[in-house]
Design a protein around this motif. Structure first.
Motif, PDB file in Angstrom:
ATOM      1  N   ARG A 281      -8.891  -2.388   4.248  1.00 21.82           N
ATOM      2  CA  ARG A 281      -8.449  -3.138   3.071  1.00 21.82           C
ATOM      3  C   ARG A 281      -7.204  -3.956   3.393  1.00 21.82           C
ATOM      4  O   ARG A 281      -7.073  -5.114   2.971  1.00 21.82           O
ATOM      5  CB  ARG A 281      -8.179  -2.195   1.911  1.00 21.82           C
ATOM      6  CG  ARG A 281      -7.979  -2.921   0.580  1.00 21.82           C
ATOM      7  CD  ARG A 281      -7.578  -1.967  -0.517  1.00 21.82           C
ATOM      8  NE  ARG A 281      -8.561  -0.919  -0.677  1.00 21.82           N
ATOM      9  CZ  ARG A 281      -8.258   0.377  -0.732  1.00 21.82           C
ATOM     10  NH1 ARG A 281      -7.007   0.771  -0.629  1.00 21.82           N
ATOM     11  NH2 ARG A 281      -9.205   1.271  -0.893  1.00 21.82           N
TER      12      ARG A 281
ATOM     13  N   ARG B 188     -14.933  -3.356  12.403  1.00 21.40           N
ATOM     14  CA  ARG B 188     -14.325  -3.966  11.208  1.00 21.40           C
ATOM     15  C   ARG B 188     -14.343  -5.487  11.308  1.00 21.40           C
ATOM     16  O   ARG B 188     -14.557  -6.185  10.308  1.00 21.40           O
ATOM     17  CB  ARG B 188     -12.891  -3.458  11.019  1.00 21.40           C
ATOM     18  CG  ARG B 188     -12.789  -1.972  10.663  1.00 21.40           C
ATOM     19  CD  ARG B 188     -11.413  -1.621  10.104  1.00 21.40           C
ATOM     20  NE  ARG B 188     -10.321  -1.952  11.011  1.00 21.40           N
ATOM     21  CZ  ARG B 188      -9.858  -1.142  11.951  1.00 21.40           C
ATOM     22  NH1 ARG B 188     -10.403   0.052  12.143  1.00 21.40           N
ATOM     23  NH2 ARG B 188      -8.839  -1.509  12.721  1.00 21.40           N
TER      24      ARG B 188
ATOM     25  N   ASN C 228      -5.531   2.309   3.492  1.00 25.58           N
ATOM     26  CA  ASN C 228      -6.832   1.947   4.055  1.00 25.58           C
ATOM     27  C   ASN C 228      -6.662   0.744   4.975  1.00 25.58           C
ATOM     28  O   ASN C 228      -6.315  -0.346   4.516  1.00 25.58           O
ATOM     29  CB  ASN C 228      -7.815   1.634   2.915  1.00 25.58           C
ATOM     30  CG  ASN C 228      -9.221   1.350   3.403  1.00 25.58           C
ATOM     31  OD1 ASN C 228      -9.454   0.349   4.061  1.00 25.58           O
ATOM     32  ND2 ASN C 228     -10.154   2.224   3.067  1.00 25.58           N
TER      33      ASN C 228
ATOM     34  N   GLN D 138      -3.521   8.866  -0.013  1.00 25.60           N
ATOM     35  CA  GLN D 138      -4.954   8.681   0.224  1.00 25.60           C
ATOM     36  C   GLN D 138      -5.412   7.250   0.020  1.00 25.60           C
ATOM     37  O   GLN D 138      -6.498   6.862   0.470  1.00 25.60           O
ATOM     38  CB  GLN D 138      -5.747   9.608  -0.713  1.00 25.60           C
ATOM     39  CG  GLN D 138      -5.578  11.088  -0.443  1.00 25.60           C
ATOM     40  CD  GLN D 138      -6.163  11.936  -1.561  1.00 25.60           C
ATOM     41  OE1 GLN D 138      -5.448  12.559  -2.318  1.00 25.60           O
ATOM     42  NE2 GLN D 138      -7.475  11.947  -1.665  1.00 25.60           N
ATOM     43  N   ASP D 139      -4.623   6.438  -0.658  1.00 24.84           N
ATOM     44  CA  ASP D 139      -5.016   5.053  -0.917  1.00 24.84           C
ATOM     45  C   ASP D 139      -4.852   4.165   0.319  1.00 24.84           C
ATOM     46  O   ASP D 139      -5.393   3.064   0.365  1.00 24.84           O
ATOM     47  CB  ASP D 139      -4.187   4.481  -2.071  1.00 24.84           C
ATOM     48  CG  ASP D 139      -4.727   3.159  -2.576  1.00 24.84           C
ATOM     49  OD1 ASP D 139      -5.795   3.166  -3.206  1.00 24.84           O
ATOM     50  OD2 ASP D 139      -4.086   2.124  -2.331  1.00 24.84           O
TER      51      ASP D 139
ATOM     52  N   THR E  53       0.859  -1.180   0.000  1.00 24.05           N
ATOM     53  CA  THR E  53       0.000   0.000   0.000  1.00 24.05           C
ATOM     54  C   THR E  53       0.889   1.222   0.000  1.00 24.05           C
ATOM     55  O   THR E  53       2.095   1.125   0.238  1.00 24.05           O
ATOM     56  CB  THR E  53      -0.947   0.011   1.212  1.00 24.05           C
ATOM     57  OG1 THR E  53      -1.912   1.067   1.062  1.00 24.05           O
ATOM     58  CG2 THR E  53      -0.183   0.218   2.512  1.00 24.05           C
TER      59      THR E  53
END
Length: 372
Positions: A145, A329, A142, A139-140, A135
């Motif tokens: 995820r 989550r 997460n 901003q990606d 990752t």
């Protein structure tokens, strides 16, 4: 002694040699051609020498509509469509009838529920030793995820490592590192500037010759850049990210297994924006072991962790030892996994019943035709 008998003997001798000595203090023998492709004792234990001679081992390096590309010791070939294969699979190759090649038991397998509304599994990769969940520091990034990828790795019995890329594009990587490390104390976290840093050195602890590593993550996080850095050449296409949302463009379009000159298997995969888990109950439990252990201590076995008295989970949230967002989550991922697993089980049962009905109707039709 034939070439394939020699390869089998080298695998056996190498395992015996290393079992009786400290690997850090001895000079390891050179890897055979098969070992450089990832051949290990786990696979050689499934076959005898005669089988190796008649049907030499080959490894699947790419799967596409026209079949599967395979590679062995001094051999490359194609297996026509037939048995569902994953990149990284090992087979005993039948040259006369390639579709009759025998698939060996897998050491590990990554699979997911197919994207969209499909009710079947999609095989991602097999026989991987370490997976780098990639990752980027933008901003990606997460957490939810990342947890999906880590749960998938735990379920597949593969050691996961979180790799934070594009470290050069943010002022401070530490907040990203701290959040990633909070996911699980069983997962290492490293930050890399793939274009300027020593990628091979940063990944060296998990990249010994004879091993197979894989890179998983969404599009544009730098997986292909890492692959290219390991090879010091353009093995995989790369592209930048969109400035408006920091999301990447698809560059890798198919899963491909490459090998370095030293004998490291490197699997690059297309970006996966959607990762639906199924048959991953134990992987999720391993990832959220802290929540699972607390839930086991609740007063009631069917505690929903909401307003019930004696709830250890709510107590942990109240005293700050458990993050409420982490609990949510866990709930969401566990519920999704149960739904997907049930849906796929129903589909398998339907396919089985439908096949049985077709065979019955066909048999009855042949019987009527024979009485005419």
């Amino acid at each position: 002694m034939s070439q394939h008998r020699k390869a089998h003997a080298m695998v056996r001798d190498y395992s015996q040699f290393m079992s009786g000595a400290d690997a850090s203090k001895v000079e390891k023998p050179a890897l055979s051609g098969l070992q450089q492709l990832g051949w290990q004792a786990f696979f050689s234990a499934q076959v005898d020498e005669d089988a190796l001679v008649a049907t030499p081992p080959v490894r699947v390096t790419e799967v596409h509509k026209s079949g599967a590309n395979v590679r062995g010791d001094g051999f490359e070939g194609l297996i026509p469509p037939g048995v569902e294969l994953a990149v990284g699979d090992w087979l005993l190759f039948d040259e006369a009838l390639p579709t009759h090649s025998v698939l060996l038991d897998r050491k590990s397998l990554f699979k997911r529920r197919a994207a969209g509304h499909a009710k079947h599994y999609q095989l991602i990769a097999a026989n991987v030793d370490t997976v780098f969940v990639v990752t980027s520091c933008n901003q990606d990034f997460n957490i939810a995820r990342l947890e999906r990828f880590i749960a998938l790795a735990f379920e597949s019995d593969v050691a996961p490592v979180i790799v934070l890329t594009k470290a050069d594009l943010c002022d401070d990587t530490q907040p990203y590192i701290d959040q990633a490390q909070a996911i699980s104390d069983r997962v290492a976290v490293i930050a890399i500037d793939a274009k300027a840093g020593d990628v091979a050195g940063a990944l060296a602890d998990w990249s010994a010759p004879g091993q197979t590593i894989a890179f998983l993550g969404t599009s544009g996080v730098g997986k292909s850049t890492l692959v290219n850095a390991l090879f010091d050449t353009e093995q995989a296409a790369t592209s930048g990210i969109r400035e408006d949302d920091a999301r990447g463009r698809h560059t890798t379009t198919a899963r491909q297994l490459h090998f370095t000159d030293a004998g490291l298997g490197v699997l690059d995969t297309p970006g996966m924006r959607e990762l639906q888990l199924a048959d991953a109950e134990s992987g999720i439990a391993d990832l959220f072991s802290d929540v699972v252990e607390l839930a086991a201590q609740c007063k009631f076995n069917d505690c929903a962790h909401e307003t019930e008295p004696g709830c250890k989970v709510r107590a942990a949230i109240a005293d700050g030892t458990l993050d409420a967002a982490r609990l949510e989550r866990w709930r969401k991922l566990a519920a999704e996994e149960r739904h997907n697993t049930a849906t796929l089980s129903e589909r398998r049962a339907y396919d089985k019943d439908f096949g049985k009905m077709i065979r019955t109707v066909t048999k009855a039709h042949k019987g009527r035709k024979g009485r005419r």
